[in-house]
Every structure is written in C-alpha cells, then in structure tokens.
Design a protein around this motif. Structure first.
Motif, PDB file in Angstrom:
ATOM      1  N   GLU A   7      14.642  54.323  49.913  1.00 45.65           N
ATOM      2  CA  GLU A   7      13.885  54.469  48.669  1.00 45.65           C
ATOM      3  C   GLU A   7      14.748  55.102  47.580  1.00 45.65           C
ATOM      4  OE1 GLU A   7      10.519  56.761  49.819  1.00 45.65           O
ATOM      5  OE2 GLU A   7       9.393  55.041  50.629  1.00 45.65           O
ATOM      6  N   THR A   8      15.547  56.095  47.949  1.00 47.94           N
ATOM      7  CA  THR A   8      16.445  56.739  46.987  1.00 47.94           C
ATOM      8  C   THR A   8      17.495  55.761  46.497  1.00 47.94           C
ATOM      9  OG1 THR A   8      16.115  58.897  48.023  1.00 47.94           O
ATOM     10  CG2 THR A   8      18.084  58.626  46.651  1.00 47.94           C
ATOM     11  N   TYR A   9      18.015  54.984  47.419  1.00 48.27           N
ATOM     12  CA  TYR A   9      19.039  53.998  47.046  1.00 48.27           C
ATOM     13  C   TYR A   9      18.469  53.000  46.039  1.00 48.27           C
ATOM     14  CZ  TYR A   9      22.599  50.351  47.496  1.00 48.27           C
ATOM     15  OH  TYR A   9      23.569  49.424  47.228  1.00 48.27           O
ATOM     16  N   ILE A  10      17.291  52.482  46.308  1.00 50.57           N
ATOM     17  CA  ILE A  10      16.664  51.505  45.406  1.00 50.57           C
ATOM     18  C   ILE A  10      16.404  52.131  44.036  1.00 50.57           C
ATOM     19  CG2 ILE A  10      14.563  50.152  45.006  1.00 50.57           C
ATOM     20  CD1 ILE A  10      14.438  49.820  48.115  1.00 50.57           C
ATOM     21  N   LYS A  11      15.893  53.354  44.027  1.00 50.81           N
ATOM     22  CA  LYS A  11      15.570  54.041  42.779  1.00 50.81           C
ATOM     23  C   LYS A  11      16.805  54.287  41.922  1.00 50.81           C
ATOM     24  CE  LYS A  11      13.749  58.451  41.058  1.00 50.81           C
ATOM     25  NZ  LYS A  11      13.215  59.793  41.441  1.00 50.81           N
ATOM     26  N   ASN A  12      17.913  54.663  42.560  1.00 49.86           N
ATOM     27  CA  ASN A  12      19.109  55.084  41.815  1.00 49.86           C
ATOM     28  C   ASN A  12      20.077  53.957  41.493  1.00 49.86           C
ATOM     29  OD1 ASN A  12      18.115  57.674  41.936  1.00 49.86           O
ATOM     30  ND2 ASN A  12      19.461  58.332  43.597  1.00 49.86           N
ATOM     31  N   HIS A  13      19.748  52.731  41.893  1.00 49.86           N
ATOM     32  CA  HIS A  13      20.695  51.638  41.692  1.00 49.86           C
ATOM     33  C   HIS A  13      19.988  50.383  41.171  1.00 49.86           C
ATOM     34  CE1 HIS A  13      22.470  54.356  44.762  1.00 49.86           C
ATOM     35  NE2 HIS A  13      23.532  54.215  43.984  1.00 49.86           N
ATOM     36  N   ASP A  34      32.105  39.180  53.571  1.00 46.64           N
ATOM     37  CA  ASP A  34      31.053  39.561  54.515  1.00 46.64           C
ATOM     38  C   ASP A  34      30.854  41.066  54.598  1.00 46.64           C
ATOM     39  OD1 ASP A  34      30.396  36.991  55.131  1.00 46.64           O
ATOM     40  OD2 ASP A  34      31.160  37.015  57.179  1.00 46.64           O
ATOM     41  N   ALA A  35      31.935  41.839  54.443  1.00 45.70           N
ATOM     42  CA  ALA A  35      31.824  43.293  54.568  1.00 45.70           C
ATOM     43  C   ALA A  35      31.040  43.919  53.426  1.00 45.70           C
ATOM     44  CB  ALA A  35      33.214  43.925  54.647  1.00 45.70           C
ATOM     45  N   ARG A  36      30.766  43.149  52.379  1.00 46.01           N
ATOM     46  CA  ARG A  36      30.015  43.686  51.245  1.00 46.01           C
ATOM     47  C   ARG A  36      28.515  43.416  51.351  1.00 46.01           C
ATOM     48  NH1 ARG A  36      34.633  41.163  47.367  1.00 46.01           N
ATOM     49  NH2 ARG A  36      36.326  42.322  48.376  1.00 46.01           N
ATOM     50  N   ASN A  37      28.094  42.732  52.412  1.00 44.71           N
ATOM     51  CA  ASN A  37      26.664  42.579  52.653  1.00 44.71           C
ATOM     52  C   ASN A  37      26.042  43.949  52.879  1.00 44.71           C
ATOM     53  OD1 ASN A  37      26.095  39.727  52.635  1.00 44.71           O
ATOM     54  ND2 ASN A  37      27.332  39.543  54.485  1.00 44.71           N
ATOM     55  N   LEU A  38      24.948  44.211  52.222  1.00 47.14           N
ATOM     56  CA  LEU A  38      24.276  45.496  52.372  1.00 47.14           C
ATOM     57  C   LEU A  38      22.807  45.334  52.000  1.00 47.14           C
ATOM     58  CD1 LEU A  38      24.713  48.562  52.963  1.00 47.14           C
ATOM     59  CD2 LEU A  38      24.990  48.870  50.496  1.00 47.14           C
ATOM     60  N   ALA A  39      21.924  45.770  52.892  1.00 48.33           N
ATOM     61  CA  ALA A  39      20.487  45.758  52.598  1.00 48.33           C
ATOM     62  C   ALA A  39      20.084  47.115  52.013  1.00 48.33           C
ATOM     63  CB  ALA A  39      19.708  45.483  53.883  1.00 48.33           C
ATOM     64  N   PRO A  40      19.183  47.150  51.023  1.00 43.34           N
ATOM     65  CA  PRO A  40      18.413  46.019  50.473  1.00 43.34           C
ATOM     66  C   PRO A  40      19.189  45.170  49.469  1.00 43.34           C
ATOM     67  CG  PRO A  40      17.801  48.049  49.383  1.00 43.34           C
ATOM     68  CD  PRO A  40      18.745  48.442  50.482  1.00 43.34           C
ATOM     69  N   PHE A  41      20.300  45.686  48.958  1.00 48.19           N
ATOM     70  CA  PHE A  41      21.161  44.915  48.075  1.00 48.19           C
ATOM     71  C   PHE A  41      22.506  45.635  47.978  1.00 48.19           C
ATOM     72  CE2 PHE A  41      18.326  47.621  45.525  1.00 48.19           C
ATOM     73  CZ  PHE A  41      19.239  48.427  44.864  1.00 48.19           C
ATOM     74  N   PRO A  42      23.584  44.906  47.716  1.00 43.55           N
ATOM     75  CA  PRO A  42      24.893  45.556  47.589  1.00 43.55           C
ATOM     76  C   PRO A  42      25.026  46.274  46.251  1.00 43.55           C
ATOM     77  CG  PRO A  42      25.104  43.228  47.138  1.00 43.55           C
ATOM     78  CD  PRO A  42      23.672  43.445  47.556  1.00 43.55           C
ATOM     79  N   PHE A  43      25.956  47.230  46.192  1.00 42.03           N
ATOM     80  CA  PHE A  43      26.224  47.891  44.913  1.00 42.03           C
ATOM     81  C   PHE A  43      27.329  47.155  44.165  1.00 42.03           C
ATOM     82  CE2 PHE A  43      27.872  50.439  48.483  1.00 42.03           C
ATOM     83  CZ  PHE A  43      29.242  50.285  48.320  1.00 42.03           C
ATOM     84  N   PHE A  44      27.262  47.198  42.851  1.00 40.72           N
ATOM     85  CA  PHE A  44      28.221  46.522  41.980  1.00 40.72           C
ATOM     86  C   PHE A  44      28.982  47.576  41.189  1.00 40.72           C
ATOM     87  CE2 PHE A  44      25.319  43.268  43.113  1.00 40.72           C
ATOM     88  CZ  PHE A  44      25.948  42.044  42.917  1.00 40.72           C
ATOM     89  N   MET A  45      30.313  47.406  41.109  1.00 37.51           N
ATOM     90  CA  MET A  45      31.148  48.397  40.443  1.00 37.51           C
ATOM     91  C   MET A  45      31.529  47.948  39.039  1.00 37.51           C
ATOM     92  SD  MET A  45      30.918  50.151  43.132  1.00 37.51           S
ATOM     93  CE  MET A  45      31.586  51.621  42.360  1.00 37.51           C
ATOM     94  N   SER A  46      31.843  48.932  38.188  1.00 35.78           N
ATOM     95  CA  SER A  46      32.290  48.623  36.829  1.00 35.78           C
ATOM     96  C   SER A  46      33.771  48.931  36.629  1.00 35.78           C
ATOM     97  CB  SER A  46      31.460  49.399  35.795  1.00 35.78           C
ATOM     98  OG  SER A  46      31.674  50.799  35.920  1.00 35.78           O
ATOM     99  N   HIS A  47      34.272  50.056  37.165  1.00 33.26           N
ATOM    100  CA  HIS A  47      35.683  50.398  37.005  1.00 33.26           C
ATOM    101  C   HIS A  47      36.046  51.493  38.005  1.00 33.26           C
ATOM    102  CE1 HIS A  47      33.564  53.371  34.532  1.00 33.26           C
ATOM    103  NE2 HIS A  47      34.651  54.144  34.582  1.00 33.26           N
ATOM    104  N   ALA A  48      37.361  51.763  38.102  1.00 34.98           N
ATOM    105  CA  ALA A  48      37.837  52.758  39.063  1.00 34.98           C
ATOM    106  C   ALA A  48      39.125  53.387  38.573  1.00 34.98           C
ATOM    107  CB  ALA A  48      38.052  52.110  40.425  1.00 34.98           C
TER     108      ALA A  48
END
Length: 436
Positions: A7-13, A34-48
């Motif tokens: 629930e926290t993950y969904i709320k914050n992302h 394949d290693a980027r599969n993640l439930a309920p959804f993967p995270f997307f990055m902007s920069h590093a």
C-alpha cells in the motif's frame, strides 16, 4: 489483500504507476528486461548521479543495482562522461579498426590472468555464446556442462535445460548437460564416461552472482579435472570480472580458466562484451584456418564503449577503486549481521568482493569461504514472497537493493549508515506483517 508495504509503495509511486499503464501496452509485462518485473508495477527512473538515482516520483534512492552490476564507479562518473563526450564528437562508428580497441584489449590483458587474446562482442550473452562455440570448435566435441541455476545469458544453449526453454529445438537440448556443483566426483565420472564434452562453464562465485555459493576449492578441483580430460574450463566473469577483484574471481582465487566471458564493468556502463583466454582457443576465429568461426557484430569494440571501458579500466588500474568497494561491502555485511542479531531475525549476510548477500530465514557461518547451502536452505533463500516484500520495503525506504547488494567504489560511510537504517525499518515492517 495487499500488505501495508504494498500500500505504501502504491501511494508513493503514482507517477511510476501511470508510466506502467503506458508501457504495459508497448512492452511484454511493461518492461524491457525480465529482472525489472515487479508487482504491482515497476518503478521508473528519471536520472542518476554517484550512488543515487531519482525516480519519476522524485524519490531519492541509494542504488545497489548499479546498472545490473556494470557501474563500479557509480552513475555518471566524470571520467566516463568526459571520455564518452570527447569520443562522440569524433564519431560513434567508423566501420574500421581503431587505436581504442587495442588500448582497451591491452588493459584487459594486463588485468585478467587468462587473457592471452581477446575478442569483443556487445553483451554478456554474446560473450558466453562465443566462448561455448570456440570450445566446440577447438575440441571437436559437441556437449556443454553447466551447473544448476547458473546464469549465462538468454541464448538457446544455456536456456535449453531451464524452465524457460519454450521455442528451443530438442536437438540443442540434447547437447547440454545440467549438473549439480560442488561435487567433483560426479563431474569426474561424467567426463570419464562421456568423451563428447567440449566445455564446462560456471559462475565462479556461484549461481546468480554468488547467491548460491560455490566452494573455492571446487574451482581448483574443476581446473585439475578439466585439464585431465581435455575439456575447456570457462569462467563466466560477466559480473565478477573487475568486481570480485580487479582481475575477477580467477585472480581472487588463483585459478586460471581456459576462457572467460566479460561484460558489464568491462564497458564502463556502456554495451560491451568480450571473450578472453588462451590464444589457441581464441584463434579459432583466425581466417588462416581451414575451419574457422565466422564472427561479425556491428557494434563490436565500438568507439563509445571502448572509450568508456578504457576510462574505467585505467581508473581501476591506478586507483584503489576495488579496495574501496570491497571495504564498503564488508561494512555493509557486518552491519547487516549485527542488525539481524539485534532484531532477533534468523538470517545471514555474506560478501564476496563488492557483492553482498542477505539471506533471511537461514543461518550459517558467514566467515566460512567453503559454505555450501543445503537444498532446504536453497529453498528458503529463494522464497519469492520474502524477496518481493523486501524489495518493496527497501525501495519505500530509499534503497534499491536487497537481498543482493552490488557496491561501487564510491559508496560512502554515509551511504552504508543510511542503508542499514533503511534495512532496519524494512525488516521491522516485514516483522509487523508476519512475513519474517
């Protein structure tokens, strides 16, 4: 019912969730690896930058994936960005040989004990595929032995005896033999009774970047037994090359294979792969031979990857990058073990070079280099519910890492302290959910 962690993950992302709604209609599962599969959804990055990366929800994350292990210098290191920026203005592809490829290969020869000769590719999968083909061409034999759960890319030969072998012809499956590691008597009998084995390939620290460890003494035994039977020994050093030590696992353990595959760090974070090893085997490519391996590849030793690779290997050669990474890994491992004890959680953390593993639910002597997990311990360590909830909880707390952590030479004491604090929060949250 979702856990509070989910629930926290969904709320914050929320922005990552929106990106996923778009990407899942473009890519299978909405991801490109394949290693980027993640439930309920993967995270997307902007920069590093450095040891940190920022996602599209503006969360700052301490990174322990490091480009799937490719970034020993962290993100956007000035030496790499300067080298690539300089080269990109001079041209990205000449369709011709360059001084860069010579310098790059000479650095590999300097650092990797087995590297009498080198051949470049564009990825780790290509490198292991070429190493296997060279072995068959050199020995005149057809079969390959590899070990349970060891990962060597996604090409047909390696995947043919995995659970993901749909679309691979039975004829290929019949040329691959799957064995259990750490028992040299089984391998000796196998090689004694089958004279059509060209090579044995393995991850020298153990399956999945060392997650299921190999006894170091087993490497010495393999070297002796393969030499006895005329079988090519291949170390897949795509991950361990320049990470486990500056000369890879072969340098760390003092066992020189006939061939090794390299990628990730060798390209400084840009696409690259290489096979390095005995010249007689590498020379199966040479055009003077009646029967030779033909090898093409538009982006083999391309100038941008070469520039990044040279910059990285030069820094590793002249600065204590590996020592810094290994020291940081040891601090993290020690801290994780103290944390497990403090929270009275059954578990163990181990480290090999700049890679740290966190095992929840099993305890063993982490100071024993000859540790071998029992089948029961392997089952517990591969619990997907625990690893999934740990991944989400750690990310909620600002860490992309766990149960595996790949460290760079620039992870600081502050990074480690923040990581241990985040891990403590994550483990307490998992305890509250009765996950551990």
């Amino acid at each position: 019912m979702p856990t509070k962690i989910e629930e926290t993950y969904i709320k914050n992302h929320q922005n990552s969730s929106k990106k996923y709604q778009i990407s899942k209609n473009i890519f299978p599962n909405g991801v490109t690896h394949d290693a980027r599969n993640l439930a309920p959804f993967p995270f997307f990055m902007s920069h590093a930058e450095g040891t940190r990366k920022w996602d599209v929800d503006q969360n700052e994350i301490i990174d322990y994936w490091g480009g799937h292990g490719a970034l020993i210098l962290g993100h956007a290191h000035k030496a790499i960005t300067d080298a690539v920026s300089y080269q990109i203005k001079r041209g990205t592809h000449y369709a011709a040989s360059t001084d860069l490829e010579i310098e790059w290969a000479q650095l590999i020869q300097k650092l990797i004990p087995s590297a009498e000769k080198v051949r470049f590719q564009s990825s780790g999968t290509e490198a292991t595929m070429m190493a296997l083909r060279m072995s068959r061409a050199f020995t005149g034999k057809n079969k390959i032995v590899f070990f349970k759960n060891h990962f060597h890319g996604w090409h047909d030969y390696i995947q043919s005896v995995s659970n993901n072998n749909v679309g691979i012809p039975d004829e290929i499956k019949n040329t691959v033999i799957l064995a259990n590691p750490n028992n040299i008597n089984v391998i000796d009998k196998l090689l004694t009774h089958n004279n059509d084995i060209a090579a044995i390939i393995l991850e020298p620290t153990g399956a999945h970047m060392g997650w299921t460890p190999i006894r170091p003494s087993f490497l010495f035994e393999l070297r002796e037994i393969t030499r006895k039977h005329g079988v090519v020994l291949i170390f897949d050093e795509v991950v361990t090359g320049f990470r486990t030590s500056i000369g890879g696992a072969q340098k760390l353990y003092g066992v020189t294979p006939d061939l090794c595959s390299l990628a990730k760090i060798v390209g400084g974070g840009l696409p690259a792969g290489a096979v390095a090893g005995k010249k007689d085997i590498i020379n199966t490519i040479e055009t003077e031979q009646d029967q030779r391996i033909a090898h093409y590849g538009t982006f083999n030793a391309n100038p941008l990857s070469a520039a990044a690779g040279i910059a990285t290997l030069n820094m590793l050669s002249t600065q204590p990058i590996n020592k810094s990474a290994n020291d940081a890994a040891k601090k993290l491992q020690t801290g994780l073990n103290s944390l497990l004890s403090k929270l009275e959680i059954t578990g163990t953390s181990t480290a090999v070079g700049a890679a740290v593993m966190l095992y929840l639910g099993i305890h063993f002597d982490h100071n024993n280099p000859e540790i071998v997990l029992t089948p029961e311990q392997e089952d517990i360590s591969n619990n997907t519910v625990i690893s999934h909830q740990l991944k989400l909880a750690m990310y909620n707390n600002g860490i992309d890492g766990g149960p595996r952590f790949l460290l760079s030479g620039i992870h600081s004491n502050q990074d480690i302290e923040e990581t241990l604090n985040a891990t403590e929060k994550s483990l307490i949250q998992m305890q509250a959910e009765k996950i551990i």
